[in-house]
Write a protein that holds these residues in place. Sequence first.
Motif, PDB file in Angstrom:
ATOM      1  N   GLY A 112     -10.780  10.208 -11.355  1.00 16.96           N
ATOM      2  CA  GLY A 112     -10.712  11.660 -11.378  1.00 16.96           C
ATOM      3  C   GLY A 112     -11.186  12.324 -10.109  1.00 16.96           C
ATOM      4  O   GLY A 112     -11.451  13.535 -10.111  1.00 16.96           O
ATOM      5  N   LEU A 113     -11.264  11.574  -9.010  1.00 15.90           N
ATOM      6  CA  LEU A 113     -11.713  12.142  -7.742  1.00 15.90           C
ATOM      7  C   LEU A 113     -10.525  12.705  -6.962  1.00 15.90           C
ATOM      8  O   LEU A 113      -9.417  12.154  -7.012  1.00 15.90           O
ATOM      9  CB  LEU A 113     -12.438  11.080  -6.913  1.00 15.90           C
ATOM     10  N   PRO A 114     -10.743  13.782  -6.205  1.00 12.18           N
ATOM     11  CA  PRO A 114      -9.632  14.427  -5.479  1.00 12.18           C
ATOM     12  C   PRO A 114      -9.273  13.650  -4.211  1.00 12.18           C
ATOM     13  O   PRO A 114     -10.114  13.440  -3.339  1.00 12.18           O
ATOM     14  CB  PRO A 114     -10.202  15.809  -5.127  1.00 12.18           C
ATOM     15  N   VAL A 115      -8.020  13.229  -4.125  1.00 14.24           N
ATOM     16  CA  VAL A 115      -7.515  12.426  -3.007  1.00 14.24           C
ATOM     17  C   VAL A 115      -6.388  13.189  -2.327  1.00 14.24           C
ATOM     18  O   VAL A 115      -5.540  13.785  -3.000  1.00 14.24           O
ATOM     19  CB  VAL A 115      -7.008  11.054  -3.501  1.00 14.24           C
ATOM     20  N   GLY A 116      -6.349  13.167  -1.000  1.00 12.39           N
ATOM     21  CA  GLY A 116      -5.293  13.843  -0.260  1.00 12.39           C
ATOM     22  C   GLY A 116      -3.953  13.121  -0.370  1.00 12.39           C
ATOM     23  O   GLY A 116      -3.886  11.956  -0.767  1.00 12.39           O
ATOM     24  N   PRO A 117      -2.843  13.789   0.008  1.00 10.45           N
ATOM     25  CA  PRO A 117      -1.511  13.185  -0.064  1.00 10.45           C
ATOM     26  C   PRO A 117      -1.385  11.985   0.893  1.00 10.45           C
ATOM     27  O   PRO A 117      -1.877  12.027   2.026  1.00 10.45           O
ATOM     28  CB  PRO A 117      -0.577  14.318   0.364  1.00 10.45           C
ATOM     29  N   TYR A 118      -0.711  10.941   0.425  1.00  6.47           N
ATOM     30  CA  TYR A 118      -0.536   9.738   1.254  1.00  6.47           C
ATOM     31  C   TYR A 118       0.655   8.943   0.744  1.00  6.47           C
ATOM     32  O   TYR A 118       1.170   9.179  -0.352  1.00  6.47           O
ATOM     33  CB  TYR A 118      -1.791   8.861   1.219  1.00  6.47           C
ATOM     34  N   THR A 119       1.073   7.974   1.534  1.00 10.97           N
ATOM     35  CA  THR A 119       2.060   6.995   1.095  1.00 10.97           C
ATOM     36  C   THR A 119       1.697   5.646   1.693  1.00 10.97           C
ATOM     37  O   THR A 119       0.939   5.565   2.661  1.00 10.97           O
ATOM     38  CB  THR A 119       3.488   7.414   1.496  1.00 10.97           C
ATOM     39  N   VAL A 120       2.238   4.600   1.111  1.00 13.79           N
ATOM     40  CA  VAL A 120       1.938   3.225   1.517  1.00 13.79           C
ATOM     41  C   VAL A 120       3.226   2.542   1.939  1.00 13.79           C
ATOM     42  O   VAL A 120       4.267   2.709   1.299  1.00 13.79           O
ATOM     43  CB  VAL A 120       1.274   2.432   0.373  1.00 13.79           C
ATOM     44  N   ILE A 121       3.144   1.788   3.033  1.00 13.25           N
ATOM     45  CA  ILE A 121       4.290   0.994   3.500  1.00 13.25           C
ATOM     46  C   ILE A 121       3.857  -0.464   3.527  1.00 13.25           C
ATOM     47  O   ILE A 121       3.050  -0.873   4.372  1.00 13.25           O
ATOM     48  CB  ILE A 121       4.755   1.431   4.898  1.00 13.25           C
ATOM     49  N   THR A 122       4.351  -1.262   2.581  1.00 11.00           N
ATOM     50  CA  THR A 122       4.040  -2.689   2.587  1.00 11.00           C
ATOM     51  C   THR A 122       4.931  -3.414   3.597  1.00 11.00           C
ATOM     52  O   THR A 122       5.946  -2.879   4.063  1.00 11.00           O
ATOM     53  CB  THR A 122       4.243  -3.308   1.202  1.00 11.00           C
ATOM     54  N   ASP A 123       4.564  -4.639   3.898  1.00 11.06           N
ATOM     55  CA  ASP A 123       5.362  -5.440   4.828  1.00 11.06           C
ATOM     56  C   ASP A 123       6.779  -5.633   4.297  1.00 11.06           C
ATOM     57  O   ASP A 123       7.763  -5.496   5.039  1.00 11.06           O
ATOM     58  CB  ASP A 123       4.665  -6.788   5.041  1.00 11.06           C
ATOM     59  N   LEU A 124       6.893  -5.920   2.996  1.00 11.72           N
ATOM     60  CA  LEU A 124       8.208  -6.132   2.404  1.00 11.72           C
ATOM     61  C   LEU A 124       9.052  -4.856   2.456  1.00 11.72           C
ATOM     62  O   LEU A 124      10.244  -4.896   2.796  1.00 11.72           O
ATOM     63  CB  LEU A 124       8.056  -6.601   0.958  1.00 11.72           C
ATOM     64  N   GLN A 125       8.439  -3.707   2.140  1.00  8.00           N
ATOM     65  CA  GLN A 125       9.183  -2.445   2.175  1.00  8.00           C
ATOM     66  C   GLN A 125       9.701  -2.147   3.576  1.00  8.00           C
ATOM     67  O   GLN A 125      10.827  -1.684   3.756  1.00  8.00           O
ATOM     68  CB  GLN A 125       8.285  -1.309   1.693  1.00  8.00           C
ATOM     69  N   ALA A 135      11.151   3.894   3.696  1.00 10.33           N
ATOM     70  CA  ALA A 135       9.733   4.025   4.042  1.00 10.33           C
ATOM     71  C   ALA A 135       9.508   5.243   4.929  1.00 10.33           C
ATOM     72  O   ALA A 135       8.552   6.006   4.743  1.00 10.33           O
ATOM     73  CB  ALA A 135       9.248   2.755   4.733  1.00 10.33           C
ATOM     74  N   MET A 136      10.399   5.441   5.880  1.00 10.36           N
ATOM     75  CA  MET A 136      10.287   6.601   6.768  1.00 10.36           C
ATOM     76  C   MET A 136      10.484   7.904   5.996  1.00 10.36           C
ATOM     77  O   MET A 136       9.797   8.896   6.227  1.00 10.36           O
ATOM     78  CB  MET A 136      11.312   6.496   7.890  1.00 10.36           C
ATOM     79  N   PRO A 177      -0.096  -5.890   8.232  1.00  9.74           N
ATOM     80  CA  PRO A 177       1.284  -5.650   7.800  1.00  9.74           C
ATOM     81  C   PRO A 177       1.415  -4.567   6.737  1.00  9.74           C
ATOM     82  O   PRO A 177       2.515  -4.072   6.481  1.00  9.74           O
ATOM     83  CB  PRO A 177       1.731  -7.016   7.260  1.00  9.74           C
ATOM     84  N   LYS A 178       0.307  -4.188   6.129  1.00  9.51           N
ATOM     85  CA  LYS A 178       0.301  -3.108   5.147  1.00  9.51           C
ATOM     86  C   LYS A 178      -0.258  -1.849   5.797  1.00  9.51           C
ATOM     87  O   LYS A 178      -1.334  -1.881   6.409  1.00  9.51           O
ATOM     88  CB  LYS A 178      -0.553  -3.494   3.935  1.00  9.51           C
ATOM     89  N   VAL A 179       0.466  -0.744   5.673  1.00 11.73           N
ATOM     90  CA  VAL A 179       0.121   0.485   6.387  1.00 11.73           C
ATOM     91  C   VAL A 179      -0.034   1.624   5.381  1.00 11.73           C
ATOM     92  O   VAL A 179       0.743   1.736   4.425  1.00 11.73           O
ATOM     93  CB  VAL A 179       1.222   0.841   7.420  1.00 11.73           C
ATOM     94  N   VAL A 180      -1.040   2.463   5.610  1.00 16.34           N
ATOM     95  CA  VAL A 180      -1.227   3.679   4.833  1.00 16.34           C
ATOM     96  C   VAL A 180      -0.989   4.865   5.757  1.00 16.34           C
ATOM     97  O   VAL A 180      -1.498   4.893   6.883  1.00 16.34           O
ATOM     98  CB  VAL A 180      -2.653   3.750   4.240  1.00 16.34           C
ATOM     99  N   VAL A 181      -0.200   5.834   5.301  1.00 13.82           N
ATOM    100  CA  VAL A 181       0.052   7.057   6.064  1.00 13.82           C
ATOM    101  C   VAL A 181      -0.484   8.229   5.254  1.00 13.82           C
ATOM    102  O   VAL A 181      -0.095   8.431   4.103  1.00 13.82           O
ATOM    103  CB  VAL A 181       1.550   7.248   6.360  1.00 13.82           C
ATOM    104  N   GLU A 182      -1.375   8.993   5.866  1.00 18.50           N
ATOM    105  CA  GLU A 182      -2.030  10.105   5.186  1.00 18.50           C
ATOM    106  C   GLU A 182      -1.625  11.430   5.820  1.00 18.50           C
ATOM    107  O   GLU A 182      -1.521  11.531   7.049  1.00 18.50           O
ATOM    108  CB  GLU A 182      -3.550   9.972   5.279  1.00 18.50           C
ATOM    109  N   ALA A 183      -1.409  12.426   4.992  1.00 19.64           N
ATOM    110  CA  ALA A 183      -1.191  13.779   5.506  1.00 19.64           C
ATOM    111  C   ALA A 183      -2.464  14.258   6.189  1.00 19.64           C
ATOM    112  O   ALA A 183      -3.571  14.047   5.684  1.00 19.64           O
ATOM    113  CB  ALA A 183      -0.807  14.715   4.379  1.00 19.64           C
ATOM    114  N   GLY A 184      -2.324  14.880   7.355  1.00 19.01           N
ATOM    115  CA  GLY A 184      -3.487  15.400   8.060  1.00 19.01           C
ATOM    116  C   GLY A 184      -4.153  16.512   7.264  1.00 19.01           C
ATOM    117  O   GLY A 184      -3.476  17.373   6.693  1.00 19.01           O
TER     118      GLY A 184
END
Length: 378
Positions: free
Chosen positions: A165-178, A186-187, A231-238
Amino acid sequence: MDTHDAPQPSSRRTTVALVFGGRSEEHAISCATAASVLRAIDRDRYDVVPIGITRDGRWVQVADDPAPLEITEGRLPEVPESTSTVVLPLGTGSNMVTVTEPGQVPRALTEVDVVFPLLHGPFGEDGTIQGLLELANIRYVGCGVLASAAMMDKHVMKVLFANAGLPVGPYTVITDLQWRRDRAAAMDAVHALSFPVFVKPARAGSSVGISRVEDPAQLEAAIEEARRHDPKVVVEAGITGRELECGVLGGHGTDAPRVSEIGEIVVGGEHVFYDFEAKYLDEANVALSCPADVPDAVREEIQRIAGVAFEAAGCEGISRVDCFLTESGDVLINEINTMPGFTPFSMYPQVWAATGISYPELIDELISLALERRTGLR
């Protein structure tokens, strides 16, 4: 009774093995942390055994001298190579550490009461050394296997936070397979976020491999740079706002974890965010303010979030919780560091100093917490 469940004899000092260096890209930072602890630890209470892990993963005995391990102008420290190898016991009958050398009979080094793993990043902060110490039945400072592994992975971390229940900012994940199977999808997922975005290796620390991307045309290159480290990447909204941090100390027995005063990072000069150079090589353009100038309600909310996150992740002993205070006044949790920067000038010791616990006292408290916690399931 297991020898590790027996009370420590009062007639001798506790033997603490400081383990540092390691295979990750944060090797030099780990060495610098060890130098700080070597200078500050109470020698009247503790016998200290410095054990370095070389960049290729060999465990070696290191001289009890902080000077070669410090960051100096133009030089980053590293664990020196050695022909000898330090070996931990792999059983429950002894906590004797031995040293082996080619052509020589293994020799006993010392019995170790507790390990202080001053390792940052993969192969140290991620549950690997914690698992090894569990196998060796040796107590250790800090979080256990699961919490260390989960909090090292920024994707898994965010899932656990959201579930609590904690507030987390917007993000997406790009795995190596994706990335290899459908790069365009992914883009597209990243483009659905608000720019600028931060592109991060999912399982790295000290801002290694992180890029701030304002121009979507630079996105693919930033992802490839992050993939060089993981190989696993997290992209977060600033997030536009302030970066605020809170230290957590695991409670004794059934006590709730303790939370510190709030600290704030203010980055100046040419740094657009708190990157590796700003953290460790350009102190003139970085200010750590503690206690941070925030309203009481904000301080209390960050402390609440820090305590909830610590327990939700199953953390033990030590952690630093990083939050954002947005321009609209909302608090978002960013991440937990289970082995935060630990020189006297790092944020974690500074927030505890502002709370009334000095650096040597903090070292002592962390060792005390480790000694009272058994290994194995708990």
